[in-house]
Design a protein around this motif. Sequence first.
Motif, PDB file in Angstrom:
ATOM      1  N   THR A  39       0.829  -1.200   0.000  1.00  0.00           N
ATOM      2  CA  THR A  39       0.000   0.000   0.000  1.00  0.00           C
ATOM      3  C   THR A  39       0.865   1.252   0.000  1.00  0.00           C
ATOM      4  N   ASP A  40       0.414   2.265  -0.734  1.00  0.00           N
ATOM      5  CA  ASP A  40       1.064   3.569  -0.727  1.00  0.00           C
ATOM      6  C   ASP A  40       0.473   4.466   0.346  1.00  0.00           C
ATOM      7  N   ALA A  41      -0.713   4.103   0.844  1.00  0.00           N
ATOM      8  CA  ALA A  41      -1.355   4.896   1.893  1.00  0.00           C
ATOM      9  C   ALA A  41      -0.525   4.826   3.162  1.00  0.00           C
ATOM     10  N   ASP A  42      -0.589   5.859   3.980  1.00  0.00           N
ATOM     11  CA  ASP A  42       0.099   5.847   5.251  1.00  0.00           C
ATOM     12  C   ASP A  42      -0.432   4.676   6.072  1.00  0.00           C
ATOM     13  N   ALA A  43       0.438   3.826   6.564  1.00  0.00           N
ATOM     14  CA  ALA A  43       0.013   2.623   7.281  1.00  0.00           C
ATOM     15  C   ALA A  43       1.098   2.166   8.248  1.00  0.00           C
ATOM     16  N   ILE A  55      -5.389  -7.343   6.163  1.00  0.00           N
ATOM     17  CA  ILE A  55      -4.405  -6.767   7.076  1.00  0.00           C
ATOM     18  C   ILE A  55      -4.978  -5.458   7.605  1.00  0.00           C
ATOM     19  N   ALA A  56      -5.132  -5.373   8.923  1.00  0.00           N
ATOM     20  CA  ALA A  56      -5.593  -4.134   9.557  1.00  0.00           C
ATOM     21  C   ALA A  56      -4.373  -3.290   9.909  1.00  0.00           C
ATOM     22  N   PHE A  57      -4.559  -1.963   9.939  1.00  0.00           N
ATOM     23  CA  PHE A  57      -3.488  -1.035  10.274  1.00  0.00           C
ATOM     24  C   PHE A  57      -4.116   0.287  10.662  1.00  0.00           C
ATOM     25  N   TRP A  58      -3.311   1.254  11.032  1.00  0.00           N
ATOM     26  CA  TRP A  58      -3.802   2.614  11.224  1.00  0.00           C
ATOM     27  C   TRP A  58      -2.864   3.556  10.495  1.00  0.00           C
ATOM     28  N   GLY A  59      -3.387   4.722  10.200  1.00  0.00           N
ATOM     29  CA  GLY A  59      -2.594   5.712   9.500  1.00  0.00           C
ATOM     30  C   GLY A  59      -3.225   7.081   9.651  1.00  0.00           C
ATOM     31  N   VAL A  60      -2.507   8.083   9.190  1.00  0.00           N
ATOM     32  CA  VAL A  60      -2.993   9.454   9.240  1.00  0.00           C
ATOM     33  C   VAL A  60      -3.580   9.796   7.873  1.00  0.00           C
ATOM     34  N   VAL A  61      -4.853  10.142   7.863  1.00  0.00           N
ATOM     35  CA  VAL A  61      -5.545  10.547   6.639  1.00  0.00           C
ATOM     36  C   VAL A  61      -6.258  11.859   6.938  1.00  0.00           C
ATOM     37  N   GLY A  62      -5.880  12.924   6.240  1.00  0.00           N
ATOM     38  CA  GLY A  62      -6.514  14.222   6.460  1.00  0.00           C
ATOM     39  C   GLY A  62      -6.368  14.727   7.879  1.00  0.00           C
ATOM     40  N   GLY A  63      -5.251  14.409   8.541  1.00  0.00           N
ATOM     41  CA  GLY A  63      -5.021  14.853   9.906  1.00  0.00           C
ATOM     42  C   GLY A  63      -5.616  13.947  10.969  1.00  0.00           C
ATOM     43  N   GLN A  64      -6.435  12.988  10.587  1.00  0.00           N
ATOM     44  CA  GLN A  64      -7.046  12.044  11.527  1.00  0.00           C
ATOM     45  C   GLN A  64      -6.230  10.771  11.596  1.00  0.00           C
ATOM     46  N   ARG A  65      -6.222  10.150  12.751  1.00  0.00           N
ATOM     47  CA  ARG A  65      -5.554   8.867  12.953  1.00  0.00           C
ATOM     48  C   ARG A  65      -6.644   7.809  13.090  1.00  0.00           C
ATOM     49  N   ASP A  66      -6.831   7.033  12.018  1.00  0.00           N
ATOM     50  CA  ASP A  66      -7.927   6.080  11.948  1.00  0.00           C
ATOM     51  C   ASP A  66      -7.447   4.694  11.539  1.00  0.00           C
ATOM     52  N   LEU A  67      -8.310   3.697  11.759  1.00  0.00           N
ATOM     53  CA  LEU A  67      -8.050   2.311  11.396  1.00  0.00           C
ATOM     54  C   LEU A  67      -8.584   2.020  10.007  1.00  0.00           C
ATOM     55  N   ALA A  68      -7.918   1.095   9.315  1.00  0.00           N
ATOM     56  CA  ALA A  68      -8.354   0.650   7.991  1.00  0.00           C
ATOM     57  C   ALA A  68      -7.838  -0.774   7.793  1.00  0.00           C
ATOM     58  N   SER A  69      -8.253  -1.393   6.696  1.00  0.00           N
ATOM     59  CA  SER A  69      -7.697  -2.702   6.330  1.00  0.00           C
ATOM     60  C   SER A  69      -7.629  -2.809   4.812  1.00  0.00           C
ATOM     61  N   VAL A  70      -6.775  -3.713   4.357  1.00  0.00           N
ATOM     62  CA  VAL A  70      -6.638  -4.007   2.931  1.00  0.00           C
ATOM     63  C   VAL A  70      -6.548  -5.519   2.756  1.00  0.00           C
ATOM     64  N   LYS A  71      -6.832  -5.975   1.531  1.00  0.00           N
ATOM     65  CA  LYS A  71      -6.539  -7.362   1.196  1.00  0.00           C
ATOM     66  C   LYS A  71      -5.027  -7.521   1.184  1.00  0.00           C
ATOM     67  N   THR A  72      -4.554  -8.739   1.221  1.00  0.00           N
ATOM     68  CA  THR A  72      -3.110  -8.969   1.290  1.00  0.00           C
ATOM     69  C   THR A  72      -2.367  -8.537   0.033  1.00  0.00           C
ATOM     70  N   ASP A  73      -3.092  -8.318  -1.066  1.00  0.00           N
ATOM     71  CA  ASP A  73      -2.431  -7.806  -2.272  1.00  0.00           C
ATOM     72  C   ASP A  73      -2.460  -6.276  -2.328  1.00  0.00           C
ATOM     73  N   GLY A  74      -2.983  -5.643  -1.253  1.00  0.00           N
ATOM     74  CA  GLY A  74      -3.021  -4.181  -1.173  1.00  0.00           C
ATOM     75  C   GLY A  74      -4.259  -3.547  -1.757  1.00  0.00           C
ATOM     76  N   THR A  75      -5.172  -4.328  -2.331  1.00  0.00           N
ATOM     77  CA  THR A  75      -6.391  -3.767  -2.913  1.00  0.00           C
ATOM     78  C   THR A  75      -7.510  -3.730  -1.866  1.00  0.00           C
ATOM     79  N   ASP A  76      -8.616  -3.107  -2.238  1.00  0.00           N
ATOM     80  CA  ASP A  76      -9.835  -3.070  -1.435  1.00  0.00           C
ATOM     81  C   ASP A  76      -9.599  -2.465  -0.048  1.00  0.00           C
ATOM     82  N   LEU A  86      -8.455   9.673  18.139  1.00  0.00           N
ATOM     83  CA  LEU A  86      -7.188   9.067  17.751  1.00  0.00           C
ATOM     84  C   LEU A  86      -7.317   7.561  17.971  1.00  0.00           C
ATOM     85  N   ASP A  87      -7.334   6.792  16.881  1.00  0.00           N
ATOM     86  CA  ASP A  87      -7.466   5.338  16.934  1.00  0.00           C
ATOM     87  C   ASP A  87      -6.170   4.726  16.416  1.00  0.00           C
ATOM     88  N   TRP A  88      -5.604   3.785  17.147  1.00  0.00           N
ATOM     89  CA  TRP A  88      -4.346   3.180  16.723  1.00  0.00           C
ATOM     90  C   TRP A  88      -4.191   1.797  17.346  1.00  0.00           C
TER      91      TRP A  88
END
Length: 192
Positions: A39-43, A55-76, A86-88
């Motif tokens: 992933t190129d997204a902050d993670a 794969i779950a992770f957290w990153g900074v998006v628009g100044g917020q610290r939030d949780l996200a996930s991606v498929k193992t190939d980085g899509t979706d 602030l979630d981490w």
Amino acid sequence: PDGRQIVFASETVDLPYSRTSRSQLFLVDLAGGVRRKITDADAVQPKWSPSGQRIAFWGVVGGQRDLASVKTDGTDRVSITNDAALDWAPEWSPDGRWIYFASDRGGAMALWRIAVDDRTGRPSGAPESVTAGVESAMDLPSFSTDGRTLLFRSQTESSNPAAIPFDPATERAATPRVLTSRTGMLLPASVS
């Protein structure tokens, strides 16, 4: 989860409040090979789902610290939280039905969980408090191998005040007395 790959972030984070850099996620085969960016997204702080599908992770998006996930190939990429809290430090439950995480959404850093579909990564409810009423900051949750114990880091940023009687004539201090909320005593901010 199948013991064949490791996911890792290009940055380690201990204190999410002061984080200003960007991190990326990579996969590498245990048998050897070249790391592959997923992933190129902050993670940061990636965690495999028990099924190995996401794969779950957290990153900074628009100044917020939030949780996200991606498929193992980085899509979706799917947002799990998207709010001012602030979630981490995400951690999948052993059954893959919940993601536990640290958050300041209740006013102090504590542990929360949110129901998530392990297959799609989509949340299916609102975050729920796990550690309400505990008097120390908690973060970095991790389940024991058998899934019966949730471990976490606890931080106490203050300690109980103590009153120390002092005799100015003899310049001697007496035995300290610890003051707690049970004593009903308060110390002034400064003593002259």
